[in-house]
Design a protein around this motif. Structure first.
Motif, PDB file in Angstrom:
ATOM      1  N   UNK A   1     -10.675  45.845 -11.686  1.00 47.11           N
ATOM      2  CA  UNK A   1     -10.867  46.400  -9.984  1.00 47.11           C
ATOM      3  C   UNK A   1     -11.907  45.372  -9.625  1.00 47.11           C
ATOM      4  N   UNK A   2     -11.734  44.723  -8.534  1.00 46.07           N
ATOM      5  CA  UNK A   2     -12.676  43.932  -7.697  1.00 46.07           C
ATOM      6  C   UNK A   2     -12.702  44.352  -6.348  1.00 46.07           C
ATOM      7  N   UNK A   3     -13.790  44.831  -5.737  1.00 51.03           N
ATOM      8  CA  UNK A   3     -14.030  44.911  -4.328  1.00 51.03           C
ATOM      9  C   UNK A   3     -14.481  43.848  -3.703  1.00 51.03           C
ATOM     10  N   UNK A   4     -13.941  43.503  -2.854  1.00 48.82           N
ATOM     11  CA  UNK A   4     -14.147  42.149  -2.059  1.00 48.82           C
ATOM     12  C   UNK A   4     -14.244  42.270  -0.572  1.00 48.82           C
ATOM     13  N   UNK A   5     -15.682  42.102  -0.204  1.00 54.18           N
ATOM     14  CA  UNK A   5     -15.790  42.421   1.429  1.00 54.18           C
ATOM     15  C   UNK A   5     -15.988  40.970   2.055  1.00 54.18           C
ATOM     16  N   UNK A   6     -15.932  39.792   1.573  1.00 55.03           N
ATOM     17  CA  UNK A   6     -16.203  38.608   2.048  1.00 55.03           C
ATOM     18  C   UNK A   6     -15.560  37.355   1.121  1.00 55.03           C
ATOM     19  N   UNK A   7     -15.668  36.349   1.696  1.00 55.34           N
ATOM     20  CA  UNK A   7     -14.807  35.147   1.005  1.00 55.34           C
ATOM     21  C   UNK A   7     -16.071  34.561   0.028  1.00 55.34           C
ATOM     22  N   UNK A   8     -15.806  34.705  -1.123  1.00 56.44           N
ATOM     23  CA  UNK A   8     -16.689  34.370  -2.073  1.00 56.44           C
ATOM     24  C   UNK A   8     -16.098  33.010  -2.879  1.00 56.44           C
ATOM     25  N   UNK A   9     -16.556  31.796  -2.920  1.00 54.08           N
ATOM     26  CA  UNK A   9     -15.903  30.703  -3.316  1.00 54.08           C
ATOM     27  C   UNK A   9     -16.074  30.794  -5.083  1.00 54.08           C
ATOM     28  N   UNK A  10     -16.913  31.521  -5.320  1.00 56.62           N
ATOM     29  CA  UNK A  10     -17.154  31.669  -6.790  1.00 56.62           C
ATOM     30  C   UNK A  10     -16.020  32.468  -7.404  1.00 56.62           C
TER      31      UNK A  10
ATOM     32  N   UNK B   1     -14.492  33.068 -11.377  1.00 55.50           N
ATOM     33  CA  UNK B   1     -14.829  34.462 -12.184  1.00 55.50           C
ATOM     34  C   UNK B   1     -13.585  35.173 -12.485  1.00 55.50           C
ATOM     35  N   UNK B   2     -12.772  35.508 -11.539  1.00 53.07           N
ATOM     36  CA  UNK B   2     -11.671  36.498 -11.760  1.00 53.07           C
ATOM     37  C   UNK B   2     -10.800  36.189 -13.073  1.00 53.07           C
ATOM     38  N   UNK B   3     -10.160  34.836 -13.107  1.00 53.33           N
ATOM     39  CA  UNK B   3      -9.664  34.669 -14.245  1.00 53.33           C
ATOM     40  C   UNK B   3     -10.387  34.823 -16.035  1.00 53.33           C
TER      41      UNK B   3
END
Length: 302
Positions: A75-84, A88-90
């Motif tokens: 589970x990843x909470x994302x509140x902005x656009x992070x180019x990294x 990292x997700x894969x």
């Protein structure tokens, strides 16, 4: 540094380990295997990679007495656009899959529609056929929880609902439904969840909850306590019984209306005619949970 909102969303998934599986299956239509337990496990993925790799939450669905992993959910909470994140997700998915030796899903939670669309873009790893498709829970996928029984059974879901839909038309009904969940929470969760819900709702929905807080509820949250103190202070300054009676009567009706309950004429007339402050306070509390407006006047209970 992670924001308060980010950390609060992470806590929802930690406090209710089944929430990730529920959102995958119920909100996103993804098949989830039958499991006997959902367990939050270590999100530290630095065993092989030297750099810091830590997912927000990792939940493993276990089967049987031997607790065999049936599926892992990152589970990843994302509140902005992070180019990294596309890099990292894969890593989170493959590392979690290798550690727990089971199918692994990536669930990204984004309460902003634009951010959700960005998160949902396919991630091409560069290897033929290996493209990661993030499963994104955006605001449109979060259920609108207005049923008191559903809220009481799953407080984290109604909090998530408030965060995603608290500025919309259903805000007052969501807030009223959340009241049903308050009694079953421990002090720490009650304080955190109250702040999250109140800060997420629009002005009209806040006013509805203010009415209930002024009626005598005692809450742990500093945000809630400030509203209670404000209401009591205003009541002392006003000092006019007629004004207080009218305001409380309107609060009773507002809570019933926010929950979508029909208010018969005789109920409305009796509420507006009341000259007993304690009675009106009692009716405000009942309005948050009754299934029929006529139940306000029951002679048992509070």
């Amino acid at each position: 540094m992670p924001s308060v909102t980010h950390e609060a969303l992470v806590e929802l998934f930690k406090n209710r380990p089944t929430l990730a599986a529920e959102m995958l299956q119920d909100a996103l239509g993804q098949p989830v295997p039958a499991f006997t337990e959902a367990r939050v496990v270590s999100s530290d993925l630095t065993e092989i990679l030297p750099s810091d790799r830590r997912a927000d939450v990792i939940v493993v669905l276990l089967v049987g007495e031997q607790e065999r992993p049936a599926m892992a959910i990152v589970v990843e909470v994302q509140l902005g656009m992070d180019p990294e994140k596309p890099y990292s997700w894969p890593v989170y998915v493959t590392q979690t899959r290798a550690r727990h030796r089971c199918p692994t899903r990536l669930l990204v939670v984004a309460i902003d529609a634009e951010i959700a669309r960005w998160c949902a873009r396919p991630i091409d790893t560069g290897h033929p056929g290996l493209t990661l498709m993030p499963l994104v829970l955006g605001p449109e996928g979060v259920p609108v929880v207005t049923d008191a029984a559903q809220a009481a059974a799953a407080p984290e879901v109604v909090v998530l609902s408030a965060m995603a839909h608290g500025q919309g038309e259903a805000a007052e009904a969501i807030g009223a439904a959340f009241l049903a969940a308050v009694a079953g929470l421990d002090d720490e969760r009650r304080a955190v969840y109250w702040d999250l819900v109140l800060s997420s709702l629009n002005a009209a929905a806040r006013r509805t909850l203010e009415a209930i807080m002024k009626s005598g509820y005692e809450f742990q949250s500093e945000f809630a306590r400030s509203y209670v103190a404000k209401g009591r202070d205003e009541g002392r300054k006003e000092g006019r019984l007629a004004g207080l009676l009218e305001a409380k009567a309107q609060d009773v009706l507002a809570v019933l209306e926010a929950r979508g309950l029909e208010i018969p004429a005789e109920v409305r007339e009796r509420v507006l005619a009341s000259t007993d402050l304690a009675e009106l306070d009692r009716w405000i509390r009942r309005a948050a949970s009754v299934g029929d407006a006529r139940e306000l006047f029951a002679t048992t209970g509070s």
